[in-house]
Scaffold this motif. Structure first.
Motif, mmCIF file in Angstrom:
data_model
loop_
_atom_site.group_PDB
_atom_site.id
_atom_site.type_symbol
_atom_site.label_atom_id
_atom_site.label_comp_id
_atom_site.label_asym_id
_atom_site.label_seq_id
_atom_site.Cartn_x
_atom_site.Cartn_y
_atom_site.Cartn_z
ATOM 1 N N PHE A 176 0.828 -1.204 0.000
ATOM 2 C CA PHE A 176 0.000 0.000 0.000
ATOM 3 C C PHE A 176 0.866 1.259 0.000
ATOM 4 C CE2 PHE A 176 -2.552 3.315 1.971
ATOM 5 C CZ PHE A 176 -3.745 3.201 1.274
ATOM 6 N N ARG A 177 1.912 1.250 0.823
ATOM 7 C CA ARG A 177 2.797 2.418 0.897
ATOM 8 C C ARG A 177 3.507 2.652 -0.432
ATOM 9 N NH1 ARG A 177 5.646 1.408 6.828
ATOM 10 N NH2 ARG A 177 3.780 1.779 8.083
ATOM 11 N N TYR A 178 3.924 1.568 -1.078
ATOM 12 C CA TYR A 178 4.602 1.703 -2.370
ATOM 13 C C TYR A 178 3.652 2.282 -3.412
ATOM 14 C CZ TYR A 178 6.941 0.396 -6.716
ATOM 15 O OH TYR A 178 7.519 0.425 -7.961
ATOM 16 N N LEU A 179 2.420 1.797 -3.433
ATOM 17 C CA LEU A 179 1.445 2.293 -4.398
ATOM 18 C C LEU A 179 1.037 3.732 -4.097
ATOM 19 C CD1 LEU A 179 -0.654 -0.943 -4.796
ATOM 20 C CD2 LEU A 179 0.352 0.349 -6.674
ATOM 21 N N THR B 123 2.535 -2.047 -11.587
ATOM 22 C CA THR B 123 2.219 -3.390 -12.068
ATOM 23 C C THR B 123 2.617 -4.413 -11.006
ATOM 24 O OG1 THR B 123 4.402 -3.679 -13.074
ATOM 25 C CG2 THR B 123 2.680 -2.675 -14.438
ATOM 26 N N LEU B 124 2.200 -5.641 -11.228
ATOM 27 C CA LEU B 124 2.589 -6.725 -10.327
ATOM 28 C C LEU B 124 4.108 -6.837 -10.254
ATOM 29 C CD1 LEU B 124 2.292 -9.354 -8.686
ATOM 30 C CD2 LEU B 124 1.902 -10.559 -10.848
ATOM 31 N N ASP B 125 4.760 -6.787 -11.406
ATOM 32 C CA ASP B 125 6.222 -6.900 -11.429
ATOM 33 C C ASP B 125 6.878 -5.741 -10.692
ATOM 34 O OD1 ASP B 125 6.167 -9.252 -12.837
ATOM 35 O OD2 ASP B 125 6.422 -8.302 -14.806
ATOM 36 N N THR C 124 12.330 -12.428 5.147
ATOM 37 C CA THR C 124 13.530 -13.250 5.280
ATOM 38 C C THR C 124 13.523 -14.460 4.352
ATOM 39 O OG1 THR C 124 12.472 -14.427 7.115
ATOM 40 C CG2 THR C 124 13.893 -12.570 7.672
ATOM 41 N N PHE C 125 12.418 -14.692 3.622
ATOM 42 C CA PHE C 125 12.374 -15.804 2.678
ATOM 43 C C PHE C 125 12.254 -15.250 1.261
ATOM 44 C CE2 PHE C 125 8.029 -14.882 3.970
ATOM 45 C CZ PHE C 125 7.344 -14.837 2.762
ATOM 46 N N ASP C 126 12.485 -16.098 0.278
ATOM 47 C CA ASP C 126 12.406 -15.681 -1.123
ATOM 48 C C ASP C 126 10.945 -15.622 -1.556
ATOM 49 O OD1 ASP C 126 15.139 -15.458 -1.448
ATOM 50 O OD2 ASP C 126 15.378 -17.562 -1.994
ATOM 51 N N ILE C 127 10.391 -14.430 -1.514
ATOM 52 C CA ILE C 127 8.992 -14.263 -1.898
ATOM 53 C C ILE C 127 8.875 -14.407 -3.412
ATOM 54 C CG2 ILE C 127 9.117 -11.744 -2.186
ATOM 55 C CD1 ILE C 127 6.328 -11.640 -0.841
ATOM 56 N N SER C 128 7.803 -15.026 -3.855
ATOM 57 C CA SER C 128 7.623 -15.276 -5.283
ATOM 58 C C SER C 128 6.658 -14.269 -5.897
ATOM 59 C CB SER C 128 7.086 -16.690 -5.509
ATOM 60 O OG SER C 128 5.762 -16.806 -5.019
ATOM 61 N N ASN C 129 6.707 -14.181 -7.217
ATOM 62 C CA ASN C 129 5.795 -13.313 -7.949
ATOM 63 C C ASN C 129 4.350 -13.724 -7.692
ATOM 64 O OD1 ASN C 129 4.261 -12.347 -10.481
ATOM 65 N ND2 ASN C 129 6.233 -11.327 -10.696
ATOM 66 N N ASN D 204 9.275 -6.429 -7.574
ATOM 67 C CA ASN D 204 10.676 -5.988 -7.591
ATOM 68 C C ASN D 204 10.996 -5.073 -6.420
ATOM 69 O OD1 ASN D 204 11.285 -7.420 -9.936
ATOM 70 N ND2 ASN D 204 10.669 -5.737 -11.277
ATOM 71 N N GLU D 205 10.030 -4.255 -6.021
ATOM 72 C CA GLU D 205 10.237 -3.363 -4.876
ATOM 73 C C GLU D 205 10.412 -4.165 -3.591
ATOM 74 O OE1 GLU D 205 10.499 0.189 -2.601
ATOM 75 O OE2 GLU D 205 10.777 -0.259 -4.741
ATOM 76 N N LEU D 206 9.574 -5.164 -3.397
ATOM 77 C CA LEU D 206 9.677 -5.995 -2.196
ATOM 78 C C LEU D 206 10.976 -6.795 -2.196
ATOM 79 C CD1 LEU D 206 6.015 -7.336 -1.852
ATOM 80 C CD2 LEU D 206 7.081 -5.437 -0.642
ATOM 81 N N LYS D 207 11.363 -7.300 -3.362
ATOM 82 C CA LYS D 207 12.607 -8.059 -3.468
ATOM 83 C C LYS D 207 13.819 -7.164 -3.205
ATOM 84 C CE LYS D 207 13.523 -11.662 -5.323
ATOM 85 N NZ LYS D 207 13.992 -12.982 -4.835
#
Length: 239
Positions: free
Chosen positions: A119-122, A129-131, A144-149, A135-138
């Motif tokens: 929400f803060r990013y938007l 977009t989803l990507d 601490t884990f590898d979040i997926s698309n 990419n911002e979260l990554k």
């Protein structure tokens, strides 16, 4: 008359086993459980596969658990049924629910933190977009884990259902000028984006919980609360 020596290679060998000391029933049950690998198996299905009585199965399961050859796991699809798995396997996502679950329970705090970050990013980007969100979260390593698309997509779709965001398609104009026409985008549902978004308490939103460097953070260290920009921003938030 002396007995003729027997060739050692002709002696009958006992079958080798991976888990010595098991009785036949325990071995049959262990083989049944191991055969299911990371999916595990319900106690009822063990009884059907092995054709053993309830008493024998229950007794054998207790013995195998005590010997740490199997373990009981929570199946999110049916928490009321006892589910068993060989000790060397970890539950698949179909069983454990993946990163969204902890001990079979939905990790609502983690989901709320991710919603707030999206929400803060938007709010700063107006549209993304989803990507872009992924990419911002990554990039910021907020978890601490590898979040997926796919996981980010699930978060955004959940926010759409909660009326926190709206899903739109780029027109290529205005706020959408950098996004190809027709691309699915997300933006905050309210016109101004003020006082809107997932609700979360002060402690749930503290950045330390998702910080990958938390183990290195000390009051007088290079990484510390006094030098952390995220912690400073959090202190200035009006909850």
């Amino acid at each position: 008359m002396s007995r003729r020596p027997v060739n050692p290679s002709l002696k009958r060998k006992r079958p080798e086993t991976d888990s010595p000391g098991l009785v036949d029933a325990e071995r049959a049950i262990l083989d049944s459980i191991k055969g299911k690998k990371d999916l595990g198996i319900w106690a009822r299905d063990i009884k059907q596969e092995t054709k053993l009585t309830d008493h024998v199965v229950n007794k054998s399961l207790k013995s195998l658990l005590a010997k740490k050859l199997i373990k009981e796991v929570v199946n999110i699809q049916n928490k009321g049924k006892k589910h068993y798995m060989a000790f060397e396997f970890e539950p698949s996502k179909e069983i454990s629910g993946g990163e969204w679950y902890v001990d079979g329970n939905l990790d609502k705090e983690l989901i709320n933190v991710l919603k707030q970050l999206c929400f803060r990013y938007l709010r700063t980007q107006k549209v993304a977009t989803l990507d872009g969100v992924y990419n911002e979260l990554k990039k910021n390593r907020v978890v601490t884990f590898d979040i997926s698309n796919q996981q980010v997509s699930e978060i955004l779709n959940s926010m759409v259902l909660d009326n926190d965001l709206i899903e739109v398609k780029s027109t290529g104009l205005g706020d959408y000028h950098s996004i190809p026409i027709g691309t699915v985008c997300y933006r905050i549902a309210s016109a101004a984006g003020v006082a809107k978004g997932p609700k979360m308490g002060a402690f749930a939103s503290i950045p330390c919980g998702a910080c990958p460097r938390i183990s290195l953070c000390t009051p007088d260290g290079v990484i510390s609360p006094g030098t952390c920009v995220y912690y400073t921003k959090w202190l200035s938030i009006d909850f």
